[in-house]
Design an enzyme around this catalytic site. Structure first.
Site, PDB file in Angstrom:
ATOM      1  CG  PHE A 122      -5.475   7.330   9.795  1.00 15.12           C
ATOM      2  CD1 PHE A 122      -5.175   8.581   9.591  1.00 15.12           C
ATOM      3  CD2 PHE A 122      -6.955   7.206  10.417  1.00 15.12           C
ATOM      4  CE1 PHE A 122      -5.868   9.668   9.625  1.00 15.12           C
ATOM      5  CE2 PHE A 122      -7.697   8.380  10.534  1.00 15.12           C
ATOM      6  CZ  PHE A 122      -7.189   9.652  10.197  1.00 15.12           C
ATOM      7  N   GLY A 123      -2.992   4.637   7.810  1.00 13.27           N
ATOM      8  CA  GLY A 123      -2.056   3.381   7.721  1.00 13.27           C
ATOM      9  C   GLY A 123      -1.542   3.491   9.145  1.00 13.27           C
ATOM     10  CG  ASP A 138      -5.894  -2.894   3.330  1.00  9.93           C
ATOM     11  OD1 ASP A 138      -4.860  -2.443   4.014  1.00  9.93           O
ATOM     12  OD2 ASP A 138      -6.736  -1.919   2.834  1.00  9.93           O
ATOM     13  N   GLY A 139      -4.691  -3.958   6.503  1.00  6.59           N
ATOM     14  CA  GLY A 139      -4.569  -3.416   7.873  1.00  6.59           C
ATOM     15  C   GLY A 139      -3.627  -4.118   8.825  1.00  6.59           C
ATOM     16  CG  MET A 195     -11.527   3.190   2.437  1.00  4.69           C
ATOM     17  SD  MET A 195     -10.008   3.402   3.196  1.00  4.69           S
ATOM     18  CE  MET A 195      -9.096   3.491   1.907  1.00  4.69           C
ATOM     19  CG  HIS A 226      -9.204   0.104   0.098  1.00  4.44           C
ATOM     20  ND1 HIS A 226      -8.619  -0.078   1.348  1.00  4.44           N
ATOM     21  CD2 HIS A 226     -10.657   0.273   0.558  1.00  4.44           C
ATOM     22  CE1 HIS A 226      -9.680  -0.144   2.507  1.00  4.44           C
ATOM     23  NE2 HIS A 226     -10.860   0.054   1.949  1.00  4.44           N
ATOM     24  N   GLY A 258       1.066  -1.793   4.214  1.00  2.00           N
ATOM     25  CA  GLY A 258       1.657  -0.716   4.155  1.00  2.00           C
ATOM     26  C   GLY A 258       2.837  -0.131   4.900  1.00  2.00           C
ATOM     27  CG  ASP A 318      -5.222   2.400   1.136  1.00  2.00           C
ATOM     28  OD1 ASP A 318      -6.232   1.677   1.244  1.00  2.00           O
ATOM     29  OD2 ASP A 318      -4.063   2.242   1.464  1.00  2.00           O
ATOM     30  CG  MET A 369      -8.398   7.143   2.567  1.00  2.00           C
ATOM     31  SD  MET A 369      -7.568   7.418   3.832  1.00  2.00           S
ATOM     32  CE  MET A 369      -6.561   5.740   3.925  1.00  2.00           C
ATOM     33  CG  MET A 392     -11.206  -2.569   5.780  1.00  2.00           C
ATOM     34  SD  MET A 392      -9.741  -2.270   5.018  1.00  2.00           S
ATOM     35  CE  MET A 392      -8.858  -1.336   6.065  1.00  2.00           C
ATOM     36  CG  HIS A 433      -3.990  -1.628  -1.423  1.00  2.00           C
ATOM     37  ND1 HIS A 433      -5.163  -2.164  -1.761  1.00  2.00           N
ATOM     38  CD2 HIS A 433      -4.038  -0.609  -0.581  1.00  2.00           C
ATOM     39  CE1 HIS A 433      -6.093  -1.683  -0.994  1.00  2.00           C
ATOM     40  NE2 HIS A 433      -5.566  -0.745  -0.097  1.00  2.00           N
ATOM     41  CB  SER A 437      -0.886  -0.040   1.251  1.00  2.00           C
ATOM     42  OG  SER A 437      -1.511   1.197   1.427  1.00  2.00           O
TER      43      SER A 437
HETATM   44  C1  DX5 Z   1      -6.094   1.823   5.805  1.00  2.00           C
HETATM   45  C2  DX5 Z   1      -5.743   1.260   4.593  1.00  2.00           C
HETATM   46  C3  DX5 Z   1      -4.613   0.454   4.315  1.00  2.00           C
HETATM   47  C4  DX5 Z   1      -3.331   0.988   4.987  1.00  2.00           C
HETATM   48  C5  DX5 Z   1      -2.589  -0.256   5.442  1.00  2.00           C
HETATM   49  O1  DX5 Z   1      -7.656   2.474   5.596  1.00  2.00           O
HETATM   50  O2  DX5 Z   1      -6.963   0.689   3.784  1.00  2.00           O
HETATM   51  O3  DX5 Z   1      -4.304   0.031   2.907  1.00  2.00           O
HETATM   52  O4  DX5 Z   1      -2.633   1.683   3.907  1.00  2.00           O
HETATM   53  O5  DX5 Z   1      -1.282   0.340   6.100  1.00  2.00           O
HETATM   54  P1  DX5 Z   1      -0.892  -0.607   7.262  1.00  2.00           P
HETATM   55  O6  DX5 Z   1      -0.339  -1.998   6.706  1.00  2.00           O
HETATM   56  O7  DX5 Z   1       0.354   0.260   7.619  1.00  2.00           O
HETATM   57  O8  DX5 Z   1      -1.983  -0.965   8.289  1.00  2.00           O
HETATM   58 ZN    ZN Z   2      -6.427  -0.135   1.773  1.00  2.00          ZN
END
Ligand code: DX5
Ligand code: ZN
Length: 223
Positions: free
Chosen positions: A143-144, A175-176, A68, A66, A197, A35, A37, A137, A33, A8
């Site tokens: 957030f990462g 993911d997450g 959101m 993805h 990520g 994200d 948002m 999820m 990937h 990600s």
């Molecule tokens: C969160 C995202 C993820 C995020 C994952 O909303 O959907 O894709 O980038 O990051 P990590 O692996 O750091 O949790």
């Molecule tokens: Zn994601």
């Protein structure tokens, strides 16, 4: 079961995006990937179709997006035009999810659907004729770098049972907070598409982190 790794780029260094992508490519990831948002569906704003176009100029790897966002139908054509291969809208957003998924497949991309940690996994059943993947999820989206929610593992087990009964070829993505400590058990539970990520882009050796994640998932499957 396959092992697919999709770094990600939310956790990449955007001042050196191309450099970070080159480093990740050394580990032979399968996808990248994105994200997306909107500041409504999640309390954060990231980037839009322009980042997909930029990524297509940097890398030949396929992209998964993805979404959101509360109005995916407006943006899906733009992401597909930009070259995104696989699109995961959220099942919880205030729109007709079936119509949204249908739009993705009508425009020639592959469709998945994303489920937040509090959404029952059997909600995917009415969509199964249209989708190739379900994205679980394992943090609340937005957030990462958040902590992995352990109950995601039994959720994946349960979803795998449902899919095996209904449409076994549908892949489970997760993911997450995916990292070396949980990718094995996640694969054991039935996930095969891993989005990560911070465990990739914050690692000392980004390429090696991709390889290590893949090996950890594969060696778990052997046990
Ligand atoms: C969160 C995202 C993820 C995020 C994952 O909303 O959907 O894709 O980038 O990051 P990590 O692996 O750091 O949790
Ligand atoms: Zn994601």
């Amino acid at each position: 079961m396959e092992v697919i790794i999709s770094p990600s780029i939310l956790s990449a260094d955007f001042a050196h995006l191309e450099e970070d992508i080159r480093k990740a490519e050394k580990g032979k990831p399968d996808y990248f990937h994105l994200d997306i948002m909107d500041g409504h569906f999640v309390p954060n704003i990231s980037y839009g179709p322009m980042i997909a176009e930029t990524m297509k100029r940097i890398t030949d790897k396929p992209l998964d997006a993805h979404l959101m966002i509360t109005n995916p139908d407006e943006y899906i054509p733009k992401f597909i035009d930009a070259g995104v291969e696989l699109i995961y809208p959220q099942i919880e957003a205030p729109y007709d999810v079936y119509r949204t998924v249908q739009l993705i497949t009508d425009l020639g991309a592959r469709a998945g659907i994303t489920l937040n940690p509090g959404t029952p996994v059997d909600q995917v059943i009415p969509l199964l004729d249209l989708i190739d993947a379900v994205l679980i999820m394992s943090v609340c989206p937005g957030f990462g770098g958040q902590q992995f929610i352990e109950s995601s593992i039994p959720r994946i087990n349960r979803l795998r049972e449902i899919l095996d009964d209904e449409k076994p070829e549908v892949q489970i993505a997760v993911d997450g907070g995916v990292d070396m400590s949980n990718i094995g058990p996640l694969h054991g539970a039935g996930a095969e598409f891993f989005i990560a990520g911070s465990s990739i882009f914050k690692a000392k050796d980004i390429g090696q982190a991709v390889k290590d994640l893949r090996n950890a998932a594969k060696s778990w499957a052997g046990k």
